[in-house]
Scaffold this active site. Structure first.
Site, PDB file in Angstrom:
ATOM      1  N   TYR A 135       0.822  -1.211   0.000  1.00 17.13           N
ATOM      2  CA  TYR A 135       0.000   0.000   0.000  1.00 17.13           C
ATOM      3  C   TYR A 135       0.859   1.265   0.000  1.00 17.13           C
ATOM      4  O   TYR A 135       0.395   2.326  -0.402  1.00 17.13           O
ATOM      5  CB  TYR A 135      -0.927   0.032   1.229  1.00 17.13           C
ATOM      6  CG  TYR A 135      -2.013  -1.027   1.214  1.00 17.13           C
ATOM      7  CD1 TYR A 135      -2.216  -1.831   0.115  1.00 17.13           C
ATOM      8  CD2 TYR A 135      -2.831  -1.207   2.315  1.00 17.13           C
ATOM      9  CE1 TYR A 135      -3.203  -2.810   0.108  1.00 17.13           C
ATOM     10  CE2 TYR A 135      -3.824  -2.179   2.318  1.00 17.13           C
ATOM     11  CZ  TYR A 135      -4.005  -2.973   1.206  1.00 17.13           C
ATOM     12  OH  TYR A 135      -4.985  -3.929   1.214  1.00 17.13           O
ATOM     13  N   LYS A 186       3.451 -15.298   2.515  1.00 14.56           N
ATOM     14  CA  LYS A 186       3.410 -16.031   1.240  1.00 14.56           C
ATOM     15  C   LYS A 186       4.869 -16.321   0.866  1.00 14.56           C
ATOM     16  O   LYS A 186       5.341 -15.958  -0.224  1.00 14.56           O
ATOM     17  CB  LYS A 186       2.685 -15.173   0.189  1.00 14.56           C
ATOM     18  CG  LYS A 186       2.379 -15.868  -1.114  1.00 14.56           C
ATOM     19  CD  LYS A 186       1.266 -16.873  -1.040  1.00 14.56           C
ATOM     20  CE  LYS A 186       1.086 -17.567  -2.384  1.00 14.56           C
ATOM     21  NZ  LYS A 186       0.264 -18.781  -2.309  1.00 14.56           N
ATOM     22  N   ASP A 218      -2.855 -18.235   1.667  1.00 17.67           N
ATOM     23  CA  ASP A 218      -3.960 -18.953   1.012  1.00 17.67           C
ATOM     24  C   ASP A 218      -4.502 -20.041   1.933  1.00 17.67           C
ATOM     25  O   ASP A 218      -5.717 -20.250   2.037  1.00 17.67           O
ATOM     26  CB  ASP A 218      -3.535 -19.512  -0.354  1.00 17.67           C
ATOM     27  CG  ASP A 218      -2.161 -20.153  -0.344  1.00 17.67           C
ATOM     28  OD1 ASP A 218      -1.398 -19.903   0.614  1.00 17.67           O
ATOM     29  OD2 ASP A 218      -1.849 -20.910  -1.272  1.00 17.67           O
ATOM     30  N   ASP A 242      -5.559  -6.994   5.657  1.00 17.64           N
ATOM     31  CA  ASP A 242      -6.760  -6.304   5.185  1.00 17.64           C
ATOM     32  C   ASP A 242      -7.806  -7.343   4.773  1.00 17.64           C
ATOM     33  O   ASP A 242      -8.979  -7.290   5.178  1.00 17.64           O
ATOM     34  CB  ASP A 242      -6.359  -5.431   3.981  1.00 17.64           C
ATOM     35  CG  ASP A 242      -7.431  -4.447   3.570  1.00 17.64           C
ATOM     36  OD1 ASP A 242      -8.516  -4.455   4.172  1.00 17.64           O
ATOM     37  OD2 ASP A 242      -7.186  -3.674   2.628  1.00 17.64           O
ATOM     38  N   ASP A 246     -11.297  -9.027   7.059  1.00 25.22           N
ATOM     39  CA  ASP A 246     -12.668  -8.952   6.537  1.00 25.22           C
ATOM     40  C   ASP A 246     -13.284 -10.351   6.482  1.00 25.22           C
ATOM     41  O   ASP A 246     -14.465 -10.536   6.762  1.00 25.22           O
ATOM     42  CB  ASP A 246     -12.694  -8.321   5.142  1.00 25.22           C
ATOM     43  CG  ASP A 246     -12.862  -6.808   5.203  1.00 25.22           C
ATOM     44  OD1 ASP A 246     -12.679  -6.238   6.303  1.00 25.22           O
ATOM     45  OD2 ASP A 246     -13.174  -6.198   4.172  1.00 25.22           O
TER      46      ASP A 246
END
Ligand code: NAD
Length: 351
Positions: A135, A186, A218, A242, A246
């Site tokens: 970001y 990852k 994942d 992020d 959620d």
């Protein structure tokens, strides 16, 4: 105690008003000052984070934030878009640690997208790094390639020191809970993640009493719906956090229930619901204010050193849920369906 209140856009002003009602009912010596942010900041001063709003946030002991985002401003250049306000505040105030609890209130287990037996008693804390990663990494942009085609690009970056300080926050949090930390990355594909994993593992040597596990993002996304009860504290980077937070929110029944804290190194923080400005329901009086009210409770606990008042607010929220009060997002047949104002008033009345 000085609190900067930044309601923002969409449902922001509606839900923040309910949190203020609850805070005022506590009758604490709070000095509350409001300022525009996001689209409201752009309308007031041509800037999603007007300098006067930033100054107020810097001078305060804590910041209560609603949400930003307004589709009317989606076509503005990036620097003027409402969402830049929250990114700017995090950066300017050094708010690098985002704490997102995902707890399932017993009464809402049936509102979860998963079967009640999978989510009942769930209590996960997601610790998300907030000021680094893709970001903020430079360079980023949209450019023309040699063939004339457009290409978008962003840069994922983490410095060792950034990984170490968020790992410490997560280890410390886990120490106060079930002593289990899962670091999510990852590392099978990304260099940034390989460094992340090395640094977290090295830091774990300072916490021999804790159990550390590494998991690919994942797999974590899958495990959160398969067997979420296995997690205690999850620590991860900005992008993965992020998305995973959620996902975790849906385990709890509604995005409208989840508070968050974003802390700096000294414990000063910005407190906000994890959801956005929900333009689809703004102005209808149906938004769930509980995430914002619970964010105010986190503010009392983490930045204002009033854990007693925080617990009172949390008990009042639990009580209205037990009594069957439900906004539309958590409504199930037979419950008392209420709007934003009625829910806020019900919580305030239980204090
Ligand atoms: P959103 O969280 O605003 O909404 C997602 C869905 O959840 C919508 O259907 C919405 O109606 C519902 N919802 C959200 N909060 C609710 C509440 N309190 N009660 C009941 N239902 C609720 O996410 P989005 O639609 O992807 O984004 C809308 C805007 O918010 C965008 O401009 C986005 O950039 C912004 N946003 C801001 C923040 C922030 O301020 N920190 C965070 C996320 C998104």
């Amino acid at each position: 105690m000085k609190i900067a209140v930044l309601p923002g856009d969409g449902i922001g002003p509606e839900i923040v008003a309910q949190a203020l009602l609850v805070l005022r009912r506590l009758a604490l010596p709070l000095e509350i000052e409001q300022a525009p942010v996001g689209g409201a900041g752009y309308l007031a001063a041509g800037d999603p984070l007007p300098p006067s709003t930033l100054a107020l946030a810097k001078a305060a002991d804590a910041i209560l934030f609603g949400a930003v985002g307004d589709p009317r401003f989606d076509r503005l250049e990036r620097a003027k878009r409402p969402e830049q306000a929250i990114l700017g505040l995090r950066k300017e105030l050094g708010l690098f640690a985002n704490l997102r609890p995902a707890q399932v209130h017993a009464e809402l287990a049936s509102a979860s997208a998963l079967r009640p037996e999978i989510v009942s008693g769930l209590d996960i804390l997601i610790v998300r790094e907030l000021t680094g990663d893709i970001y903020f990494g430079e360079p980023k942009g949209i450019r023309r390639t040699q063939t004339g085609e457009r290409e978008g690009f962003d840069t994922m970056r983490y410095r060792e020191s950034e990984v170490r300080r968020i790992a410490r926050v997560a280890f410390e949090a886990a120490r106060k809970r079930k002593r289990k930390l899962c670091s999510v990355d990852k590392a099978n594909v990304l260099e940034t993640s390989q460094l992340w994993r090395e640094v977290v593992s090295a830091e774990a040597k300072n916490y021999p009493d804790l159990e550390l596990q590494h998991m690919y993002v994942d797999n974590c996304a899958m495990q959160l719906v398969r067997n979420p009860g296995q997690f205690d504290v999850i620590v991860t980077g900005n992008l993965f956090g992020d998305i995973l937070s959620d996902e975790a929110s849906m385990l709890t029944g509604s995005i409208g229930m989840l508070p968050s804290a974003s802390l700096d190194a000294s414990g000063k923080g910005l407190f906000e619901p994890i959801h956005g400005s929900a333009p689809d329901i703004a102005g209808h009086g149906v938004a769930n204010p509980l995430a914002t009210i619970l964010s105010a409770a986190m503010m009392l606990r983490y930045s204002l050193a009033r854990p007693d008042a925080a617990a009172r607010v949390e008990r009042a929220v639990a009580q209205v849920l037990r009594e069957g009060y439900r906004t539309a997002d958590i409504y199930t047949a037979g419950a008392k369906k209420v709007g934003t104002d009625e829910m806020g008033a019900a919580v305030a009345a239980r204090l």
